[in-house]
Design a protein around this motif. Structure first.
Motif, PDB file in Angstrom:
ATOM      1  N   GLY A  54     -37.867  20.160   9.137  1.00  0.00           N
ATOM      2  CA  GLY A  54     -37.512  21.106   9.435  1.00  0.00           C
ATOM      3  C   GLY A  54     -36.000  21.101   7.644  1.00  0.00           C
ATOM      4  O   GLY A  54     -36.120  22.310   7.034  1.00  0.00           O
ATOM      5  N   ALA A  55     -35.538  20.082   8.027  1.00  0.00           N
ATOM      6  CA  ALA A  55     -34.288  19.572   6.972  1.00  0.00           C
ATOM      7  C   ALA A  55     -34.952  19.746   5.758  1.00  0.00           C
ATOM      8  O   ALA A  55     -34.446  20.234   4.468  1.00  0.00           O
ATOM      9  N   ILE A 105     -27.358  16.637   2.035  1.00  0.00           N
ATOM     10  CA  ILE A 105     -28.390  15.529   1.995  1.00  0.00           C
ATOM     11  C   ILE A 105     -29.124  15.149   2.707  1.00  0.00           C
ATOM     12  O   ILE A 105     -29.283  16.137   4.073  1.00  0.00           O
ATOM     13  N   ILE A 106     -30.652  14.904   2.990  1.00  0.00           N
ATOM     14  CA  ILE A 106     -31.807  14.919   3.723  1.00  0.00           C
ATOM     15  C   ILE A 106     -32.667  13.422   2.813  1.00  0.00           C
ATOM     16  O   ILE A 106     -32.859  13.632   2.274  1.00  0.00           O
ATOM     17  N   SER A 107     -32.514  12.660   3.654  1.00  0.00           N
ATOM     18  CA  SER A 107     -33.589  11.575   3.765  1.00  0.00           C
ATOM     19  C   SER A 107     -34.525  10.587   4.594  1.00  0.00           C
ATOM     20  O   SER A 107     -34.385  11.429   5.631  1.00  0.00           O
ATOM     21  N   PRO A 108     -35.516  10.226   4.426  1.00  0.00           N
ATOM     22  CA  PRO A 108     -35.748   9.509   4.947  1.00  0.00           C
ATOM     23  C   PRO A 108     -35.651   8.631   5.925  1.00  0.00           C
ATOM     24  O   PRO A 108     -36.190   8.784   7.864  1.00  0.00           O
ATOM     25  N   ALA A 109     -34.345   7.825   6.390  1.00  0.00           N
ATOM     26  CA  ALA A 109     -33.201   7.407   6.993  1.00  0.00           C
ATOM     27  C   ALA A 109     -32.845   7.569   8.333  1.00  0.00           C
ATOM     28  O   ALA A 109     -32.711   7.926   9.488  1.00  0.00           O
ATOM     29  N   GLN A 110     -32.575   9.405   7.741  1.00  0.00           N
ATOM     30  CA  GLN A 110     -32.733  10.411   8.888  1.00  0.00           C
ATOM     31  C   GLN A 110     -33.156  10.635  10.059  1.00  0.00           C
ATOM     32  O   GLN A 110     -32.795  11.217  10.422  1.00  0.00           O
ATOM     33  N   LYS A 133     -33.633  22.492  -4.239  1.00  0.00           N
ATOM     34  CA  LYS A 133     -33.970  21.725  -4.863  1.00  0.00           C
ATOM     35  C   LYS A 133     -34.525  22.580  -6.073  1.00  0.00           C
ATOM     36  O   LYS A 133     -34.021  22.435  -7.224  1.00  0.00           O
ATOM     37  N   LEU A 134     -35.103  23.325  -5.453  1.00  0.00           N
ATOM     38  CA  LEU A 134     -36.077  24.286  -6.803  1.00  0.00           C
ATOM     39  C   LEU A 134     -34.561  25.477  -6.906  1.00  0.00           C
ATOM     40  O   LEU A 134     -34.346  25.847  -8.203  1.00  0.00           O
ATOM     41  N   ALA A 135     -34.073  26.227  -6.096  1.00  0.00           N
ATOM     42  CA  ALA A 135     -32.797  27.065  -6.682  1.00  0.00           C
ATOM     43  C   ALA A 135     -32.008  25.963  -7.503  1.00  0.00           C
ATOM     44  O   ALA A 135     -31.352  26.296  -8.950  1.00  0.00           O
ATOM     45  N   ALA A 136     -31.505  24.870  -7.677  1.00  0.00           N
ATOM     46  CA  ALA A 136     -30.747  23.907  -8.489  1.00  0.00           C
ATOM     47  C   ALA A 136     -31.007  23.529  -9.525  1.00  0.00           C
ATOM     48  O   ALA A 136     -30.535  22.552 -10.232  1.00  0.00           O
ATOM     49  N   SER A 137     -32.379  23.806 -10.135  1.00  0.00           N
ATOM     50  CA  SER A 137     -33.571  23.554 -10.720  1.00  0.00           C
ATOM     51  C   SER A 137     -33.415  24.255 -11.401  1.00  0.00           C
ATOM     52  O   SER A 137     -34.135  25.442 -12.143  1.00  0.00           O
ATOM     53  N   PRO A 138     -32.917  24.033 -12.960  1.00  0.00           N
ATOM     54  CA  PRO A 138     -33.202  24.800 -14.146  1.00  0.00           C
ATOM     55  C   PRO A 138     -34.502  25.208 -14.769  1.00  0.00           C
ATOM     56  O   PRO A 138     -34.456  26.429 -14.913  1.00  0.00           O
ATOM     57  N   ASP A 139     -35.192  24.910 -14.602  1.00  0.00           N
ATOM     58  CA  ASP A 139     -36.597  24.248 -15.577  1.00  0.00           C
ATOM     59  C   ASP A 139     -37.683  24.635 -14.217  1.00  0.00           C
ATOM     60  O   ASP A 139     -39.239  24.835 -14.641  1.00  0.00           O
ATOM     61  N   GLY A 140     -37.215  24.797 -12.422  1.00  0.00           N
ATOM     62  CA  GLY A 140     -38.034  24.862 -11.740  1.00  0.00           C
ATOM     63  C   GLY A 140     -38.878  23.081 -10.979  1.00  0.00           C
ATOM     64  O   GLY A 140     -39.332  23.807 -10.280  1.00  0.00           O
ATOM     65  N   LEU A 141     -38.110  22.717 -11.725  1.00  0.00           N
ATOM     66  CA  LEU A 141     -39.596  21.127 -11.825  1.00  0.00           C
ATOM     67  C   LEU A 141     -37.733  20.158 -11.369  1.00  0.00           C
ATOM     68  O   LEU A 141     -37.235  19.717 -12.060  1.00  0.00           O
ATOM     69  N   PRO A 142     -38.079  19.780  -9.789  1.00  0.00           N
ATOM     70  CA  PRO A 142     -36.709  19.011  -9.609  1.00  0.00           C
ATOM     71  C   PRO A 142     -36.176  17.239 -10.728  1.00  0.00           C
ATOM     72  O   PRO A 142     -37.656  16.870 -10.948  1.00  0.00           O
ATOM     73  N   ASP A 143     -35.415  17.396 -10.409  1.00  0.00           N
ATOM     74  CA  ASP A 143     -35.153  16.109 -11.252  1.00  0.00           C
ATOM     75  C   ASP A 143     -35.772  14.967 -11.361  1.00  0.00           C
ATOM     76  O   ASP A 143     -36.601  14.370 -11.936  1.00  0.00           O
ATOM     77  N   PHE A 144     -36.375  14.992 -10.164  1.00  0.00           N
ATOM     78  CA  PHE A 144     -36.732  12.723  -9.689  1.00  0.00           C
ATOM     79  C   PHE A 144     -37.980  13.186  -9.792  1.00  0.00           C
ATOM     80  O   PHE A 144     -38.637  12.043  -9.838  1.00  0.00           O
ATOM     81  N   MET A 145     -38.923  14.698  -9.984  1.00  0.00           N
ATOM     82  CA  MET A 145     -39.888  14.660 -10.019  1.00  0.00           C
ATOM     83  C   MET A 145     -40.477  14.396 -11.634  1.00  0.00           C
ATOM     84  O   MET A 145     -41.059  13.225 -12.358  1.00  0.00           O
ATOM     85  N   SER A 146     -39.718  14.301 -12.602  1.00  0.00           N
ATOM     86  CA  SER A 146     -39.009  14.546 -13.887  1.00  0.00           C
ATOM     87  C   SER A 146     -39.613  12.868 -13.755  1.00  0.00           C
ATOM     88  O   SER A 146     -39.883  12.231 -14.888  1.00  0.00           O
ATOM     89  N   LEU A 157     -33.709  14.466  -0.793  1.00  0.00           N
ATOM     90  CA  LEU A 157     -33.363  15.474  -1.497  1.00  0.00           C
ATOM     91  C   LEU A 157     -31.981  15.587  -2.161  1.00  0.00           C
ATOM     92  O   LEU A 157     -31.504  15.659  -0.159  1.00  0.00           O
ATOM     93  N   THR A 158     -31.367  15.712  -2.019  1.00  0.00           N
ATOM     94  CA  THR A 158     -29.976  15.949  -2.994  1.00  0.00           C
ATOM     95  C   THR A 158     -29.370  16.695  -4.001  1.00  0.00           C
ATOM     96  O   THR A 158     -30.228  17.471  -4.788  1.00  0.00           O
ATOM     97  N   ASN A 159     -27.928  16.776  -4.591  1.00  0.00           N
ATOM     98  CA  ASN A 159     -27.791  17.214  -5.378  1.00  0.00           C
ATOM     99  C   ASN A 159     -28.607  19.442  -5.772  1.00  0.00           C
ATOM    100  O   ASN A 159     -28.936  19.345  -6.963  1.00  0.00           O
ATOM    101  N   PHE A 160     -27.986  19.992  -4.559  1.00  0.00           N
ATOM    102  CA  PHE A 160     -27.514  20.931  -4.761  1.00  0.00           C
ATOM    103  C   PHE A 160     -26.793  22.192  -4.275  1.00  0.00           C
ATOM    104  O   PHE A 160     -26.143  21.037  -3.548  1.00  0.00           O
ATOM    105  N   ASP A 161     -26.714  22.795  -4.736  1.00  0.00           N
ATOM    106  CA  ASP A 161     -25.194  23.674  -4.263  1.00  0.00           C
ATOM    107  C   ASP A 161     -25.438  25.480  -3.788  1.00  0.00           C
ATOM    108  O   ASP A 161     -24.302  25.567  -3.631  1.00  0.00           O
TER     109      ASP A 161
END
Length: 368
Positions: A71-72, A262-267, A80-93, A170-174
């Motif tokens: 769910g998270a 933030i949400i990560s696999p550890a959580q 993350k998509l809303a925070a990506s100006p070019d529509g591609l998350p930074d970690f994918m690049s 996934l993080t860095n969204f505001d």
């Protein structure tokens, strides 16, 4: 009947006290402490769902972190998509992914993300629940399977760095729906939204527990074969409650990401999944309201101990769990209900004894 009524009164009083404290919290706590409480209340939504399957149905799930995490992640993917100006998350690049994967596309819509954050955990729970309950896998074996689900999911999310963010998550969204998540007024609004979610989940859980639909899972917990022999299908009821619980965990994941950022696999690993069970055990199984109390108290104690005693807080938390397990096996709410029942039973006996003495004293003596 009297004991059941007293238990209901105890839950009602505790619910009203909790509601008052939650509403007063913004006036009593700092912004940081209030954000922590909001996160704990998001966990409480999950804990109530876990209480439905463990306390009322007898299904011990040690893998509920998966449903919380799914769910998270669904919510975080939209953020993350809303925070990506070019529509591609930074970690994918960074990982060499040049085009948005097809399974990320639906999360461009906030409505779809919210819906999928509930549906995805429910679908996974339905598949696992149906396959295991139909084959009459229960008890320890089901708990082991639920932990296997955690291991598989965490390994998958960590290994797919280019699609899930890997270990970092996934993080860095505001922003969400144009609102700044870091703005104090937005944080306060999310806190009240979380209170509303807790209240609605509490009402739903209490209704399920007291309705005819909810009484059958209790019968399944206590005597599954008898339920089957009188014509009910335990599999259908167990799968239904399990799916409801998974959906509530997904809602908790939504609220958590919006407040934590933030949400990560550890959580959603094994340790968090076991901690979720401890929340319910400390609050009191099969009480619903105990899940809220146990979650808030346990997480508040964890935060307090880690701040005051950074080197020893795991030992203090372990001691807390041992003390509660040994001296309060029914949990906080279960113990309070037991004490209330004993007190009322004592008052009733005292009243009956006084009434008998008064009646005997007032009866006229028979003529000789």
């Amino acid at each position: 009947m009297m004991l059941q009524s007293s238990g209901t009164k105890t839950k009602l009083i505790l619910s009203l006290v909790l509601l008052a404290l939650m509403l007063l919290a913004p006036m009593l706590l700092s912004e940081f402490r209030l954000s922590l409480l909001g996160k704990f209340l998001a966990f409480a939504v999950l804990a109530m769902g876990l209480d439905l399957i463990w306390g009322y149905t007898g299904i011990l799930s040690l893998g509920h972190g998966v449903y919380f995490g799914l769910g998270a992640y669904c919510m975080a993917m939209h953020l993350k998509l809303a925070a990506s100006p070019d529509g591609l998350p930074d970690f994918m690049s960074w990982s060499g992914v040049e085009q948005l994967p097809w399974f990320w596309t639906p999360f461009q819509s906030a409505g779809a993300a919210l819906l999928l954050a509930v549906l995805v955990p429910v679908i996974v729970a339905f598949v696992l629940g149906y396959l295991t309950f139909r084959n009459r896998i229960r008890g320890t074996f089901f708990s082991i399977l639920s932990q296997a689900l955690v291991i598989i999911t965490v390994t998958l999310f960590v290994g797919q760095q280019g699609y899930t963010g890997g270990t970092n998550g996934l993080t860095n969204f505001d922003t969400f729906l144009g609102l700044k998540l870091g703005d104090p007024s937005v944080k306060l609004m999310l806190y009240y939204v979380t209170i509303a979610a807790v209240g609605l989940t509490l009402l739903l859980s209490l209704w399920l527990a007291s309705s005819r639909l909810g009484k059958i899972p209790v019968a399944v917990r206590d005597a599954e074969n008898r339920v089957r022999f009188i014509g009910y299908n335990p599999v259908a009821y167990k799968v239904f409650i399990y799916c409801v619980s998974a959906g509530l965990a997904g809602i908790a994941g939504i609220l958590f990401v919006l407040q934590e950022g933030i949400i990560s696999p550890a959580q959603m690993g094994i340790v968090p999944s076991i901690e979720m069970v401890l929340w319910v055990a400390i609050g009191g199984r099969a009480t619903v309201i105990g899940a809220i109390i146990g979650t808030v108290i346990t997480n508040a104690a964890k935060t307090t101990f880690s701040e005051a005693y950074p080197e020893f807080w795991p030992f203090l938390m372990g001691a807390l769990f041992v003390v509660v397990t040994l001296f309060f096996p029914k949990g906080i709410v279960g113990t309070l209900q037991e004490l209330a029942d004993k007190w009322r039973a004592g008052r009733t006996r005292s009243t009956q004894v006084l009434g008998s003495k008064a009646l005997a004293y007032s009866e006229p003596s028979k003529p000789q």
